[in-house]
Scaffold this active site. Structure first.
Site, PDB file in Angstrom:
ATOM      1  CE  LYS A  34      43.192  43.067  59.874  1.00 43.42           C
ATOM      2  NZ  LYS A  34      43.583  41.558  59.604  1.00 43.42           N
ATOM      3  CG  ASN A  35      43.189  41.380  55.693  1.00 44.55           C
ATOM      4  OD1 ASN A  35      43.573  41.524  56.718  1.00 44.55           O
ATOM      5  ND2 ASN A  35      41.620  41.075  55.663  1.00 44.55           N
TER       6      ASN A  35
ATOM      7  CB  CYS B 218      39.783  31.737  65.567  1.00 41.84           C
ATOM      8  SG  CYS B 218      39.042  32.994  64.406  1.00 41.84           S
TER       9      CYS B 218
ATOM     10  NE  ARG C 101      39.732  32.976  59.962  1.00 41.35           N
ATOM     11  CZ  ARG C 101      40.023  34.040  60.056  1.00 41.35           C
ATOM     12  NH1 ARG C 101      39.777  34.786  61.140  1.00 41.35           N
ATOM     13  NH2 ARG C 101      40.699  34.827  58.932  1.00 41.35           N
TER      14      ARG C 101
ATOM     15  CG  ASP D 126      37.014  40.649  56.586  1.00 44.10           C
ATOM     16  OD1 ASP D 126      36.458  39.531  57.166  1.00 44.10           O
ATOM     17  OD2 ASP D 126      38.000  40.781  56.181  1.00 44.10           O
TER      18      ASP D 126
ATOM     19  NE  ARG E 212      43.756  41.228  65.521  1.00 46.35           N
ATOM     20  CZ  ARG E 212      43.088  40.286  64.653  1.00 46.35           C
ATOM     21  NH1 ARG E 212      42.056  39.610  65.278  1.00 46.35           N
ATOM     22  NH2 ARG E 212      43.547  39.888  63.533  1.00 46.35           N
TER      23      ARG E 212
HETATM   24  C1  UD1 Z   1      41.523  36.166  54.785  1.00 45.42           C
HETATM   25  C2  UD1 Z   1      41.458  37.743  55.667  1.00 45.42           C
HETATM   26  C3  UD1 Z   1      40.270  37.794  56.380  1.00 45.42           C
HETATM   27  C4  UD1 Z   1      38.834  37.394  55.625  1.00 45.42           C
HETATM   28  C5  UD1 Z   1      39.187  36.073  54.997  1.00 45.42           C
HETATM   29  C6  UD1 Z   1      38.057  35.669  53.931  1.00 45.42           C
HETATM   30  C7  UD1 Z   1      43.596  38.264  55.887  1.00 45.42           C
HETATM   31  C8  UD1 Z   1      44.886  38.164  56.736  1.00 45.42           C
HETATM   32  N1  UD1 Z   1      42.647  37.833  56.517  1.00 45.42           N
HETATM   33  O1  UD1 Z   1      41.485  35.344  56.153  1.00 45.42           O
HETATM   34  O2  UD1 Z   1      40.028  39.099  57.093  1.00 45.42           O
HETATM   35  O3  UD1 Z   1      38.006  37.421  56.653  1.00 45.42           O
HETATM   36  O4  UD1 Z   1      40.375  36.242  54.189  1.00 45.42           O
HETATM   37  O5  UD1 Z   1      37.745  36.689  52.821  1.00 45.42           O
HETATM   38  O6  UD1 Z   1      43.907  38.294  54.700  1.00 45.42           O
HETATM   39  N2  UD1 Z   1      39.930  27.209  54.449  1.00 45.42           N
HETATM   40  C9  UD1 Z   1      40.222  25.867  54.727  1.00 45.42           C
HETATM   41  N3  UD1 Z   1      41.258  25.384  54.741  1.00 45.42           N
HETATM   42  C10 UD1 Z   1      42.557  26.190  54.579  1.00 45.42           C
HETATM   43  C11 UD1 Z   1      42.179  27.631  54.485  1.00 45.42           C
HETATM   44  C12 UD1 Z   1      40.997  28.109  54.507  1.00 45.42           C
HETATM   45  O7  UD1 Z   1      39.222  25.004  54.744  1.00 45.42           O
HETATM   46  O8  UD1 Z   1      43.447  25.754  55.029  1.00 45.42           O
HETATM   47  C13 UD1 Z   1      38.501  27.901  54.580  1.00 45.42           C
HETATM   48  C14 UD1 Z   1      38.196  28.757  55.750  1.00 45.42           C
HETATM   49  O9  UD1 Z   1      37.966  27.974  56.929  1.00 45.42           O
HETATM   50  C15 UD1 Z   1      37.322  29.541  55.167  1.00 45.42           C
HETATM   51  C16 UD1 Z   1      37.476  29.793  53.745  1.00 45.42           C
HETATM   52  O10 UD1 Z   1      38.275  28.738  53.419  1.00 45.42           O
HETATM   53  O11 UD1 Z   1      35.851  28.858  55.092  1.00 45.42           O
HETATM   54  C17 UD1 Z   1      38.240  30.980  53.418  1.00 45.42           C
HETATM   55  O12 UD1 Z   1      39.291  31.115  54.408  1.00 45.42           O
HETATM   56  P1  UD1 Z   1      40.558  32.235  53.906  1.00 45.42           P
HETATM   57  O13 UD1 Z   1      40.396  32.900  52.624  1.00 45.42           O
HETATM   58  O14 UD1 Z   1      41.829  31.328  54.025  1.00 45.42           O
HETATM   59  O15 UD1 Z   1      40.504  33.206  55.141  1.00 45.42           O
HETATM   60  P2  UD1 Z   1      42.024  33.909  55.773  1.00 45.42           P
HETATM   61  O16 UD1 Z   1      42.819  33.834  54.771  1.00 45.42           O
HETATM   62  O17 UD1 Z   1      42.152  33.420  57.000  1.00 45.42           O
END
Ligand code: UD1
Length: 435
Positions: free
Chosen positions: A24-25, A120, A125, A309, A401
Site C-alpha cells: 500500500k505504501n 489523526c 503528524r 507499523d 484501508r
Molecule cells: C509513513 C507511512 C506510515 C508509517 C510512517 C512511519 C505512508 C503512506 N505512510 O507515514 O505507514 O507509519 O511513514 O514509518 O508511507 N514528521 C514531522 N514533520 C513532517 C513530517 C513528519 O515532524 O513534516 C514526523 C512525524 O510526526 C513522525 C516522523 O516525522 O514523528 C515520521 O513520520 P513520516 O515518516 O513522515 O510518516 P508518514 O510519511 O506520514
C-alpha cells in the site's frame, strides 16, 4: 459500520500458504507520481485496498483517467492535463497520504491547494517538513482556511536537509525536484523500501536521481517525464503481520511473493522470540512458531530499524511471551490505543509515556473491541486468533484501508471469520462474503 468476528473454540495453529500483496505504501506515491507526466503509467501488483481507491478518486478529480484491472491487479493511469489543482479536505481527511499529490501537482502545474491533514488517531503528524522543503525549492506557500496553497512558476533545485526522517516528506520532495530547474540535494532522506521503489519508478520515467537507497539524494530536474511500466514491491507490513500470526499461534506459514530483505528487522525479533524463519526461495519465507515465546524489547525506528507499523502486532505476540516485554515507540506519540483493547481481552499492559510494558503470558478471551487505526486493527485480528470464544472487532473499515482480502487469506488457513454490518444499535447483520 462493519465488524469482523472471529470464532475461536481453541487457539488456532495456522498452517499453510499465504500470498502477500503489493505494498500500500508503495502504490500510493506511485499513483501520485503519475501526475508528473502526461504519458501513460502502468502499475502491476497493485493491492486492491481502500486507500488505493481513495487515491484514485483524488487523482481523478485532478484530471487522471484510469483503468484498474482487478483480476490482473494492473492499473493504467494517464494525466493528459491537470484539470484541477485542489485536493479537497474530505479526501485528505480519509487518507493522510493524499498529501503526496502536493509536490507533483505543484511541480507540473505551478499551483497546488491541498487540505491540511489535521489530527489523526496515532498522534500528531505535522507536514511542516513537506512545506519547508517546497519553500526551499522556491514555492510560495501559505496556509488559509485549512488548506496549503502553493505556487511556483517553476521550482528551482536547492539543498535541503530534512530535520527528521520522513517517508512521505522525502517522497513529496523527490517528486517535486524531478521537474525543478537544476540540481536538488536532499539530505537525511528516509530509507524505507517504498522510497527506494518510488525513486526507481521516477528514474524509469526519465528522472535523474543519484544515491538511491542512501541518505543523500541528488536529483537533476527535467522539463518533463515520460510513461513507464512498474511493479509494486511486496507489502512488508502485511508480510510481517502474517509472520507474527505464525509465531503467535505456534503455526507454520509459508509466505509467498515477499521481499525477505525488507523484513529483516521483523525476522530478527521473531527469531529472538523463538520462531524459526527460513528463506526457502528468493521470494518465499517460512515462519514456524515455537511452543514457548520469549519476551522481547523493541524500539521503533526509521528503516532499517523496527517499523512502527509492526508495533501493535508485536504487542499481541508479547502478551503470550513468558515474561516482561517492553515496546518503546519513538516515531509517533499516542500510538498505543490498541493496548486498551487488548486489556479488554485479558492482556496485562501498562503504558508509561512512550513505553508499553507487557507482562505475559496471559490467556486471552474473546470480547467486543474497537479498531482505532489500520495497524491497531491488524493487532486485534491477531488477538482474535488466540482469544477463546468470539472476538468482534468493530470499525473494521480501518483494516480495509491497507490489508487486501485479509478475511479470505485467514479463511484459507482455517480461521472461522465473518464480516457483519453493525447498525450502531449493536444489531449485527451478516455481510456478503467478499471474494
Ligand atoms: C509513513 C507511512 C506510515 C508509517 C510512517 C512511519 C505512508 C503512506 N505512510 O507515514 O505507514 O507509519 O511513514 O514509518 O508511507 N514528521 C514531522 N514533520 C513532517 C513530517 C513528519 O515532524 O513534516 C514526523 C512525524 O510526526 C513522525 C516522523 O516525522 O514523528 C515520521 O513520520 P513520516 O515518516 O513522515 O510518516 P508518514 O510519511 O506520514
Amino acid at each position: 459500520m462493519e465488524a469482523l468476528r472471529i470464532y475461536t473454540e481453541k487457539p488456532y495453529c495456522l498452517r499453510g500458504e499465504v500470498t502477500i500483496s503489493g505494498a500500500k505504501n508503495a502504490v500510493l506515491p506511485a499513483i501520485a507520481a503519475c501526475l508528473l507526466t502526461e504519458d501513460r503509467v502502468e502499475l502491476t501488483n497493485v493491492p486492491l485496498v481502500k486507500d488505493v481507491h481513495t487515491m484514485l478518486t483524488l487523482v481523478s478529480e485532478l484530471g487522471a483517467t484510469y483503468h484498474l484491472d482487478e483480476g490482473y491487479k494492473t492499473l493504467n493511469l494517464e494525466v493528459k492535463k491537470i484539470k484541477s489543482t485542489q485536493a479537497p479536505y474530505k479526501l485528505v481527511r480519509a487518507m493522510r497520504a493524499s498529501i503526496l499529490v502536493l509536490g507533483p501537482l505543484l511541480a507540473r502545474s505551478g499551483r497546488a491547494t491541498v487540505a491540511l491533514p489535521g489530527g489523526c488517531a496515532i498522534g500528531t503528524r505535522p507536514v511542516d517538513l513537506h512545506i519547508s522543503g517546497l519553500q526551499k525549492l522556491g514555492a510560495n506557500l501559505k496556509i488559509e482556511h485549512g488548506y496549503i496553497i502553493a505556487e511556483a512558476e517553476r521550482l528551482k533545485g536547492a539543498e535541503i536537509e530534512l530535520e527528521k526522517k520522513t517517508v512521505t516528506g522525502t517522497e513529496n520532495l523527490v517528486m517535486a525536484a524531478c521537474l525543478a530547474r537544476g540540481e536538488t540535494i536532499l539530505k537525511n532522506c528516509a530509507l524505507e523500501p517504498e522510497v527506494v521503489s518510488l525513486c526507481e519508478l521516477l528514474v524509469k520515467m526519465g528522472a535523474k536521481i543519484d544515491g538511491i537507497g542512501e541518505e543523500t539524494l541528488r536529483i537533476t530536474g527535467a522539463r518533463q517525464l515520460g510513461g513507464v511500466k512498474h511493479r509494486i514491491i511486496p507489502d512488508r507490513i502485511e508480510t510481517g503481520t502474517f509472520m507474527v500470526a505464525s509465531a503467535l499461534t505456534g503455526g507454520d506459514l509459508v509466505l509467498k511473493e515477499v521481499e525477505p530483505q525488507h523484513v529483516e528487522a521483523i525476522t530478527n525479533k521473531l527469531v529472538i522470540a523463538g520462531s524459526q524463519v527460513e528463506q526457502s526461495d528468493r521470494n518465499i519465507l517460512r515462519v514456524k512458531g515455537s511452543e514457548e515465546i520469549k519476551p522481547l524489547d523493541i524500539t521503533t525506528a526509521p528503516y532499517p530499524g523496527f517499523p512502527t507499523d509492526m508495533q501493535a502486532q508485536f504487542m499481541v505476540l508479547m502478551t503470550q511471551a513468558n515474561g516482561r516485554s517492553i515496546i518503546t515507540e519513538t516515531i509517533f506519540d499516542r500510538r498505543f490505543s490498541h493496548a486498551n483493547e487488548l486489556l479488554r481481552l485479558g492482556a496485562c499492559i501498562e503504558i508509561e509515556g512512550d513505553k508499553a510494558i507487557i507482562k505475559g503470558k496471559t490467556p486471552l478471551s474473546g470480547a467486543e473491541v474497537m479498531a482505532t487505526d489500520l495497524r491497531a486493527s491488524a493487532c486485534l485480528v491477531l488477538a482474535g486468533l488466540i482469544a477463546t470464544g468470539q472476538t468482534t472487532i468493530n470499525e473494521i473499515e480501518h483494516l480495509d484501508r491497507g490489508y487486501e482480502k485479509i478475511e479470505e487469506k485467514l479463511r484459507q488457513l482455517g480461521v472461522k471469520i465473518e464480516r457483519f454490518i453493525n447498525n450502531n444499535n449493536n444489531n449485527y447483520k451478516k455481510a456478503e462474503v467478499k471474494s
